[in-house]
Motif scaffolding. Sequence first.
Motif, PDB file in Angstrom:
ATOM      1  N   ASN A   1      -8.511   4.643   2.524  1.00 54.58           N
ATOM      2  CA  ASN A   1      -8.497   5.818   1.644  1.00 54.58           C
ATOM      3  C   ASN A   1      -9.670   6.749   1.961  1.00 54.58           C
ATOM      4  O   ASN A   1      -9.521   7.964   1.948  1.00 54.58           O
ATOM      5  N   GLU A   2     -10.835   6.147   2.283  1.00 59.39           N
ATOM      6  CA  GLU A   2     -11.982   6.994   2.672  1.00 59.39           C
ATOM      7  C   GLU A   2     -11.633   7.811   3.909  1.00 59.39           C
ATOM      8  O   GLU A   2     -11.945   8.991   3.992  1.00 59.39           O
ATOM      9  N   LEU A   3     -10.975   7.153   4.881  1.00 58.43           N
ATOM     10  CA  LEU A   3     -10.564   7.893   6.085  1.00 58.43           C
ATOM     11  C   LEU A   3      -9.576   8.998   5.696  1.00 58.43           C
ATOM     12  O   LEU A   3      -9.668  10.132   6.178  1.00 58.43           O
ATOM     13  N   ALA A   4      -8.638   8.647   4.797  1.00 62.32           N
ATOM     14  CA  ALA A   4      -7.582   9.599   4.419  1.00 62.32           C
ATOM     15  C   ALA A   4      -8.181  10.847   3.772  1.00 62.32           C
ATOM     16  O   ALA A   4      -7.819  11.972   4.152  1.00 62.32           O
ATOM     17  N   VAL A   5      -9.110  10.662   2.834  1.00 65.51           N
ATOM     18  CA  VAL A   5      -9.626  11.853   2.138  1.00 65.51           C
ATOM     19  C   VAL A   5     -10.449  12.734   3.081  1.00 65.51           C
ATOM     20  O   VAL A   5     -10.569  13.931   2.855  1.00 65.51           O
TER      21      VAL A   5
ATOM     22  N   VAL B   1      -2.247  11.521   6.460  1.00 63.35           N
ATOM     23  CA  VAL B   1      -2.267  10.835   5.152  1.00 63.35           C
ATOM     24  C   VAL B   1      -3.400  11.445   4.329  1.00 63.35           C
ATOM     25  O   VAL B   1      -4.512  11.596   4.828  1.00 63.35           O
ATOM     26  N   ASN B   2      -3.111  11.850   3.072  1.00 64.31           N
ATOM     27  CA  ASN B   2      -4.209  12.425   2.278  1.00 64.31           C
ATOM     28  C   ASN B   2      -4.772  11.460   1.240  1.00 64.31           C
ATOM     29  O   ASN B   2      -5.819  11.712   0.658  1.00 64.31           O
ATOM     30  N   ALA B   3      -4.100  10.361   1.013  1.00 62.95           N
ATOM     31  CA  ALA B   3      -4.630   9.326   0.103  1.00 62.95           C
ATOM     32  C   ALA B   3      -3.828   8.058   0.317  1.00 62.95           C
ATOM     33  O   ALA B   3      -2.708   8.098   0.843  1.00 62.95           O
ATOM     34  N   ILE B   4      -4.393   6.942  -0.071  1.00 60.35           N
ATOM     35  CA  ILE B   4      -3.648   5.689   0.023  1.00 60.35           C
ATOM     36  C   ILE B   4      -4.115   4.781  -1.114  1.00 60.35           C
ATOM     37  O   ILE B   4      -5.313   4.679  -1.374  1.00 60.35           O
TER      38      ILE B   4
ATOM     39  N   PRO C   1       0.435   0.346  -6.162  1.00 63.03           N
ATOM     40  CA  PRO C   1       0.351   1.075  -7.436  1.00 63.03           C
ATOM     41  C   PRO C   1       1.503   0.706  -8.368  1.00 63.03           C
ATOM     42  O   PRO C   1       2.555   0.243  -7.897  1.00 63.03           O
ATOM     43  N   HIS C   2       1.306   0.935  -9.660  1.00 65.80           N
ATOM     44  CA  HIS C   2       2.444   0.887 -10.583  1.00 65.80           C
ATOM     45  C   HIS C   2       3.374   2.021 -10.157  1.00 65.80           C
ATOM     46  O   HIS C   2       2.907   3.079  -9.725  1.00 65.80           O
ATOM     47  N   ILE C   3       4.680   1.787 -10.301  1.00 63.84           N
ATOM     48  CA  ILE C   3       5.632   2.778  -9.774  1.00 63.84           C
ATOM     49  C   ILE C   3       5.360   4.186 -10.328  1.00 63.84           C
ATOM     50  O   ILE C   3       5.529   5.188  -9.633  1.00 63.84           O
ATOM     51  N   SER C   4       4.858   4.252 -11.577  1.00 67.80           N
ATOM     52  CA  SER C   4       4.604   5.570 -12.182  1.00 67.80           C
ATOM     53  C   SER C   4       3.432   6.277 -11.495  1.00 67.80           C
ATOM     54  O   SER C   4       3.242   7.479 -11.647  1.00 67.80           O
ATOM     55  N   GLU C   5       2.633   5.531 -10.737  1.00 67.91           N
ATOM     56  CA  GLU C   5       1.472   6.144 -10.075  1.00 67.91           C
ATOM     57  C   GLU C   5       1.625   6.237  -8.558  1.00 67.91           C
ATOM     58  O   GLU C   5       0.667   6.572  -7.850  1.00 67.91           O
ATOM     59  N   ALA C   6       2.827   5.943  -8.082  1.00 68.35           N
ATOM     60  CA  ALA C   6       3.043   5.984  -6.629  1.00 68.35           C
ATOM     61  C   ALA C   6       2.900   7.415  -6.113  1.00 68.35           C
ATOM     62  O   ALA C   6       3.238   8.372  -6.807  1.00 68.35           O
ATOM     63  N   LEU C   7       2.368   7.541  -4.910  1.00 73.71           N
ATOM     64  CA  LEU C   7       2.151   8.868  -4.321  1.00 73.71           C
ATOM     65  C   LEU C   7       3.397   9.345  -3.584  1.00 73.71           C
ATOM     66  O   LEU C   7       3.604  10.529  -3.380  1.00 73.71           O
TER      67      LEU C   7
ATOM     68  N   GLY D   1       0.861  -1.169   0.000  1.00 72.30           N
ATOM     69  CA  GLY D   1       0.000   0.000   0.000  1.00 72.30           C
ATOM     70  C   GLY D   1       0.903   1.226   0.000  1.00 72.30           C
ATOM     71  O   GLY D   1       1.997   1.196   0.573  1.00 72.30           O
ATOM     72  N   ASN D   2       0.459   2.299  -0.663  1.00 78.61           N
ATOM     73  CA  ASN D   2       1.335   3.459  -0.856  1.00 78.61           C
ATOM     74  C   ASN D   2       0.605   4.721  -0.385  1.00 78.61           C
ATOM     75  O   ASN D   2      -0.577   4.891  -0.650  1.00 78.61           O
TER      76      ASN D   2
END
Length: 293
Positions: free
Chosen positions: A236-240, A187-190, A194-200, A173-174
Motif C-alpha cells: 500500500n505504501e508503494l501504491a500511494v 494501483v492507487n491503494a491496496i 476488506p469487508h465487502i462494503s469496503e472493497a475498492l 488483498g483488494n
Amino acid sequence: MRKVNKAIIPAAGLGTRFLPITKALPKPMLPVLDKPTIQYIVEELESAGIKDIIVVVSPGQEIIGKHFSEAAVLEKRLLSEGKTELYKKATATNGFNVKFAVQKEANGLAGAILSAESLVGDEPFALLLGDELLCAKDGKDSCIKTLKDIYEKTGKSVIATMEVFGSDVEKYGNVGIGKEENDVITVNAIVEKPHISEALSNNAVIGRYVLDGKIFSMLKKLKPRNNEIYLTDALNELAVSGELLASTVKDDRYDVGDKFGYIKANVEIALKSKEIGEDVKQYIIETAERLKK
Ligand code: G1P
C-alpha cells in the motif's frame, strides 16, 4: 533496469488442512497427478527463465530438497534399462538452483519473505505462493513471465490480480485501480481482505508478485497488526506513491491449499494427461450420468 533472476516460494506451514498426510510429508510435496505441487511452481519460473529459487520451509521440511537433487541409483538404472522417458521425468528437476530458507516462526507471508532476505540480497525477486497453481491458456505467457517483463520495463513492483465476486472479495488483498494502459494497471491503494462494503474494486490479489528489493527494508519498518506484519501494508505504501502496478490474469487458477481446489486441480490436470486423460474423461461422464439418476 534490473533483471529479475531470483524467486521466493513461501511454502512453510504445518499443512493442517491435509492431515494426516502432512504429518510426514511436507505440503509442497503433495502430488497433483504425478508431480508435487512445488514442481508446477518451479516450472512456471522456468518459463520465465528464473532458475535461482529460494523455497521457504518450516523446520524439518528440507526433504523437499531431495526432489531437486540427483537420484544417482534411479537415474543409472533407468538409463541402463533404456527407459528414456522415465529418465527425463526423473531428471527434470535437477537443473534448478534451489535453496532453502527456514521460517522459524509462523509469522505470515511478510515473515516468509524476510526469512529469505539474506539469499536474495537487494535484488528484485519473483514471489510465488506455494498454494496456488496457475495454468496459462494455450500460447499465452505464464503469469510470472508477464510480471517479470513489466518489472524489467518499468522498474516498478507489480502484482497479479483476478476478478472475484460476492463474498470471495473478502478472501483476498483488494486493489484500487488507477489508470490502465496496455493491460498494465497503476494501483492507487491496496487493502488486505476488506469487508465487502469496503472493497475498492473486484480485483483480488492472487499469489504472484515481482517485487523490488527495497520491499525488505519497508517490511522491517512496519508496525505489526495482530502480532503480524503484512506484505499488503508495504504494498500500500508503494501504491500511494504511484510505485505499484498490476496485471490482470486470465489463467486457470487452483488453490491447492484447499481440499476442493486440490481435487479440482487433480481432475483438470488428469484430463489433460496423454496417458490417462481419455479414461478420466469417460469416467467423469459415466459418474455424472450415475449421479443424475
Ligand atoms: C495472501 C495475501 C493476500 C492475497 C492471497 C492470495 O493471503 O495476504 O493479499 O490475496 O495471499 O492467495 P493468504 O491467503 O495467505 O491469507
